[in-house]
Each structure stands twice: as C-alpha cells, then as structure tokens.
Design an enzyme around this catalytic site. Structure first.
Site, PDB file in Angstrom:
ATOM      1  N   HIS A 233       0.823  -1.214   0.000  1.00  8.02           N
ATOM      2  CA  HIS A 233       0.000   0.000   0.000  1.00  8.02           C
ATOM      3  C   HIS A 233       0.849   1.253   0.000  1.00  8.02           C
ATOM      4  O   HIS A 233       0.346   2.346   0.252  1.00  8.02           O
ATOM      5  CB  HIS A 233      -0.948   0.010   1.204  1.00  8.02           C
TER       6      HIS A 233
HETATM    7  S1  FES Z   1       1.621  -0.641   3.396  1.00  2.00           S
HETATM    8 FE1  FES Z   1      -0.011  -1.937   3.733  1.00  2.00          FE
HETATM    9  S2  FES Z   1       0.949  -3.733   4.359  1.00  2.00           S
HETATM   10 FE2  FES Z   1       2.565  -2.377   4.071  1.00  2.00          FE
END
Ligand code: FES
Length: 268
Positions: A233
């Site tokens: 993410h």
């Molecule tokens: S940014 Fe979501 S799991 Fe690492």
C-alpha cells in the site's frame, strides 16, 4: 492417641475397684456371698446378681439395695502391647514423665521441623517440575534465538534472516545514513522516536521486516527515504525503520538483541 491407648492398659487393673463387681469367668467375687448348696432358695423380694465363675461354678450374690444395672469387670480383655511405640523415658509408671519432658520436646520439635522442611522442599520440587513441564523444550528455546555474524554484511547493505517465523532485517549503515537519521526532526515523524533510541550500535539497524500496516514484507534500500518500502500500500520507512510516508501507523519493530562481541549479534 497411641499414648492414651497404652496408658489404658496400665490402669485397667484398677477399674475393678471402681465398679460393682460380680463373678467373672476368671475371678470370683467376695467369698462372703458364696452359697454351697445343691439347692439355692431365692427370695423373690430381694434383687439378685448372678454369675458364673470358672473356678467356683455358679455364684449368686445379693444386696438389700442392689441396683438394676450391673457393670462386669472384664479383666480378661487383652490390651495390645504398645511398648515398642513408647519412648523409654515414659515406660516406668513410677517415674514422672515430666522429668524427661524437655528432652522429649526437643525430639518432637526436631522431628516436626524436619518433617516441615522436607514437606516444603518436596512441594517446591513438585511445583517446579510441574511448571517446567509446561515450558518450552530446549530445541524450541534454541530456535528462539539467532546468532548472526556481522562480518558477512557489507556496509550499506541489508540482509534478511528468518527468526521466529518472521523476516529479520539487519542493516549495516553507512556514515552518511547514520548522520542523516540522527538529524531527523522528531516533529516530522508519525511515530516519533529518535534514532539513538532504536539502535545499540549506530552502524547496525536491526528490525523485524513486517510492515506495521497490514503485515507485508517491505523491500530494503527502496522508497523515498532510502530505507524500506512496502509495495502493498506504499509505506515508506527510513534507514532507521521509522515510518515516514504511507498508511503504516508505526515504526518497524525493534527486537531485543545484544552484541557479545564486535563481530556477532544475538537476537532474541
Ligand atoms: S503498506 Fe499496507 S501492508 Fe505495508
């Protein structure tokens, strides 16, 4: 309790004197009442006490105010001999037991104290064994630690090890990275923590390689801050493992570790 029973045997001969005695199988009553006739005439108006003696045969005794209840002196009862259980100091009935009271108390206290100590020790051993049986075995404990030779990690590189089922990052920082991370203003950080609070030796950063967002494994030497980057993410960590950008809320976790010497680190 044994003492009470043993003393009963000593006083039992005197019990005969405290009761209304009639003839028993082994002993006769007072000869004053013995009637040696083939026919014994009984007066129905007088209360009678009858018995049978092994030596004198049937015996009858009477009294003017005889009571209805009769207590027989059973002197033939064999009282067990508890002498082997009794202390020699109290065997002599003519000698006061108080004379040997102090010595017997010392023995009693010694036995009670020894029994208590042994009992506590046995209880402690049982509890210790029971609890230790629930702890991790030696092979499991051995897996809980990892020893890493630092000489295999070149400066500026990060190596990943498996520790307790998780990735473990060991980073050999450059002088530039050390200076950069030490000068970061804590007000810029989402999870404020100074670099010196996250490392024991500034040259080595040791963190658990699990993103604090949803648990992905970040990529080393990547991201906008040159530390770690989580592609799931888009979380960016710096070279101290601190979160600088993205959805992750916390810095990478620092495990317990120690340096037994300059070339080795033990994690766990
Ligand atoms: S940014 Fe979501 S799991 Fe690492």
């Amino acid at each position: 309790m044994l003492s009470v029973v043993a003393r009963a045997g000593t006083v039992s001969p005197y019990l005969r004197a405290a009761c209304l005695a009639v003839a028993g199988p082994l002993s006769a009553v007072s000869p004053a009442a013995v009637v040696k006739k083939d026919t014994v005439l009984l007066d129905a108006n007088k209360p009678l006490l009858c018995g049978h003696c092994a030596r004198t045969g049937p015996t009858v005794s009477s009294r003017l105010n005889a009571v209805a209840g009769v207590r027989f002196a059973h002197t033939d009862i064999r009282v067990p001999d508890f002498s082997v259980y009794r202390r020699p100091e109290v065997m002599d009935p003519k000698k006061s037991a108080q004379d040997s009271g102090d010595a017997r108390k010392v023995f009693s206290y010694l036995m009670t104290g020894s029994t208590a100590v042994l009992g506590v020790y046995a209880a402690k051993t049982v509890v210790t064994q029971f609890i230790s049986s629930m702890s991790a075995s030696a092979d499991v404990l051995a897996l809980s630690k990892i020893e890493i030779k630092l000489s295999v990690i070149p400066e500026g590189k990060n190596m990943t090890f498996k520790w307790r089922g998780k990735p473990l990052f060991v980073r050999h920082r450059t002088e530039k990275e050390i200076a950069t991370e030490a000068s970061v203003n804590l007000s810029e950080l989402r999870d404020p923590q100074h670099d010196k609070d996250r490392v024991t030796n500034p040259k080595w950063v040791i963190v658990i390689g699990v993103c604090t967002h949803l648990g992905c494994v970040p990529i080393a030497n990547a991201g906008e801050y040159g530390g770690y980057y989580c592609p799931c993410h888009g979380s960016h960590y710096d070279a101290s493992g601190r979160i600088r950008k993205g959805p992750a809320p916390l810095n990478l976790e620092v495990p317990y570790y120690e340096f037994p010497d300059d070339e080795t680190v033990i994690v766990g």
